[in-house]
Write an enzyme that holds these catalytic residues in place. Structure first.
Site, PDB file in Angstrom:
ATOM      1  N   SER A  68       1.868  13.040  -0.633  1.00 30.29           N
ATOM      2  CA  SER A  68       2.578  13.484  -1.846  1.00 30.29           C
ATOM      3  C   SER A  68       1.624  13.735  -3.020  1.00 30.29           C
ATOM      4  O   SER A  68       1.813  14.668  -3.794  1.00 30.29           O
ATOM      5  CB  SER A  68       3.669  12.489  -2.250  1.00 30.29           C
ATOM      6  OG  SER A  68       3.128  11.205  -2.426  1.00 30.29           O
ATOM      7  N   HIS A 118      10.306   9.534  -2.707  1.00 38.43           N
ATOM      8  CA  HIS A 118      10.203   8.999  -1.341  1.00 38.43           C
ATOM      9  C   HIS A 118      11.595   8.630  -0.824  1.00 38.43           C
ATOM     10  O   HIS A 118      11.720   7.911   0.161  1.00 38.43           O
ATOM     11  CB  HIS A 118       9.322   7.747  -1.318  1.00 38.43           C
ATOM     12  CG  HIS A 118       7.895   7.985  -1.744  1.00 38.43           C
ATOM     13  ND1 HIS A 118       7.158   9.058  -1.297  1.00 38.43           N
ATOM     14  CD2 HIS A 118       7.071   7.282  -2.560  1.00 38.43           C
ATOM     15  CE1 HIS A 118       5.945   9.008  -1.831  1.00 38.43           C
ATOM     16  NE2 HIS A 118       5.870   7.948  -2.599  1.00 38.43           N
ATOM     17  N   PHE A 239      -9.603  17.593   0.543  1.00 41.31           N
ATOM     18  CA  PHE A 239      -9.550  16.136   0.437  1.00 41.31           C
ATOM     19  C   PHE A 239     -10.785  15.619  -0.308  1.00 41.31           C
ATOM     20  O   PHE A 239     -10.692  14.764  -1.190  1.00 41.31           O
ATOM     21  CB  PHE A 239      -9.460  15.508   1.832  1.00 41.31           C
ATOM     22  CG  PHE A 239      -9.170  14.047   1.760  1.00 41.31           C
ATOM     23  CD1 PHE A 239      -7.873  13.584   1.592  1.00 41.31           C
ATOM     24  CD2 PHE A 239     -10.202  13.119   1.809  1.00 41.31           C
ATOM     25  CE1 PHE A 239      -7.604  12.237   1.484  1.00 41.31           C
ATOM     26  CE2 PHE A 239      -9.936  11.763   1.696  1.00 41.31           C
ATOM     27  CZ  PHE A 239      -8.637  11.328   1.538  1.00 41.31           C
TER      28      PHE A 239
END
Length: 303
Positions: A68, A118, A239
C-alpha cells in the site's frame, strides 16, 4: 512542512503507544476482526459509518504488507505529473486510523482525496459504493505477505514482537493479527473484483513491470501522463529508490516499511509443514476463484 509530515507524526505517535503495549493487549475486536489499539478505536469505526465519500476519491484497498505504501507513492507521483501539485497528506491516509473527528476535517480537503484502507470489502463505508468512488485493490501472494508482516512486527523496535516465526505463522493462519485473516480479506474482495469501479493489481506484476503497472493505474484513475513521465515515475518508484528515501518520507519506520520487497522471500522461513498448511488453506479458500487465478499462486508460492 514536508509532504508526509502528518504521516510521520501519526506513525511516531502510534510507535510511542506501542512501547507500552504487550502483544496480548495489542488487539481489540470490532465486528469480529482484530485491529491494533495503537492505530484504531471503536469510536473511530462508529464515526466511519457516516463518512461521506466523493465520487472522485481515490480508494486504495489492500491487506497489510501488500504494497500500500508503494501504491500511495505512485498515486502521489501521478497526481504531481498531472497537476504539478505535490500531494500533501493533511491526515494519515489510512481511512480507518485516527481520531473520530478526522472525517469532519476531511470534508474540507480538496479533491481528489487519497484514501488507503486495509478493511474487508463489507466493512467499508457504504458511501464509497453509493457515490461510485474508484477502488484499486492490491494483492500480494500470501506467503510473502506473512513473512513481511512477521518482519515488520519483529524488526521495528517499539512494536510488540512475536516469540518466533512459528508463533507468528500460527496466529496469521488463525487470522489473529492486525486487520484479521488474509484469506477472509481475499474471499471478501474476490466477489467484487469485476465490479464497475474496481481494479485489481498484483504486487508481483508491479515488481516485474513497473511502467506497465503505472500506466494501468493512471488510466484507471483518469490521469494522462506522457510516456516520458511514466518512465520518470517508474524510476522514482522502484523499491530501491523508495527505500533510499524512506526515512525522509516515512520517518523512523521507513526502512522497516521498505525492508526487502522481494518476491519469494518466504522460502527463507517457511518449513515444509507450514508450506503444506498454507497450500491447503489456499485451496480451501481460493482455488477455482477469479482471485485465486489472478494471484498466480503456483508461480509464486511453490518451492
Amino acid at each position: 512542512m514536508t509532504a508526509n509530515s502528518k504521516f510521520i507524526d501519526y506513525i511516531d505517535e502510534a510507535l510511542e503507544k506501542s512501547k507500552e503495549t504487550v502483544l496480548s493487549h495489542l488487539f481489540f475486536t470490532y465486528q469480529g476482526i482484530p485491529y491494533p489499539v495503537t492505530m484504531c478505536t471503536s469510536e473511530t469505526f462508529k464515526a466511519l459509518d457516516a463518512f461521506e465519500a466523493r465520487s472522485d476519491d481515490i480508494v486504495l484497498a489492500s491487506y497489510p504488507k501488500c504494497g500500500s505504501n508503494w501504491i500511495l507513492h505512485i498515486i502521489s507521483e501521478l497526481m504531481f505529473a498531472d497537476s504539478k501539485q505535490k500531494y500533501d497528506y493533511p491526515e494519515f491516509p489510512v481511512l480507518e486510523c485516527g481520531d473520530p473527528e478526522k472525517y469532519q476535517r476531511m470534508k474540507q480537503f480538496p479533491s481528489p482525496r487519497i484514501l488507503a484502507t486495509h478493511l474487508h470489502y463489507d466493512k467499508l463505508p457504504g458511501s464509497i459504493f453509493k457515490n461510485k468512488a474508484k477502488i484499486l485493490v492490491i494483492f500480494r501472494n500470501p506467503k510473502d505477505t506473512a513473512v513481511s508482516f512477521f518482519h515488520f512486527h519483529n524488526d521495528v523496535p517499539d512494536i510488540p514482537s512475536y516469540g518466533s516465526w512459528d508463533d507468528f505463522f500460527r496466529q496469521f493462519m488463525k487470522g489473529q493479527v492486525s486487520w484479521g485473516s488474509y484469506f477472509d480479506f481475499a474471499i471478501n474482495w474476490n466477489k467484487h473484483l469485476d465490479d464497475e469501479n474496481v481494479m485489481f493489481i498484483l504486487y508481483e506484476d508491479l515488481r516485474e513491470n513497473l511502467a506497465t503497472g503505472i500506466k494501468r493505474i493512471a488510466e484507471f484513475f483518469g490521469f494522462s501522463p506522457s510516456g516520458e513521465q511514466i518512465q520518470t515515475i517508474s524510476a522514482r518508484s522502484t523499491f530501491h529508490a523508495m527505500r533510499a528515501k524512506s526515512q525522509e518520507t516515512h520517518g523512523a519506520v521507513g526502512p522497516f516499511l521498505f525492508r526487502k520487497g522481494e518476491v519469494g522471500d518466504w522460502k527463507n522461513l517457511f518449513s515444509e509443514t507450514q508450506n503444506q498448511e498454507m497450500d491447503e488453506k489456499f485451496k480451501e479458500c481460493l482455488a477455482g476463484t477469479a482471485l485465486g487465478t489472478k494471484l498466480k499462486y503456483n508461480s509464486y508460492c511453490q518451492p
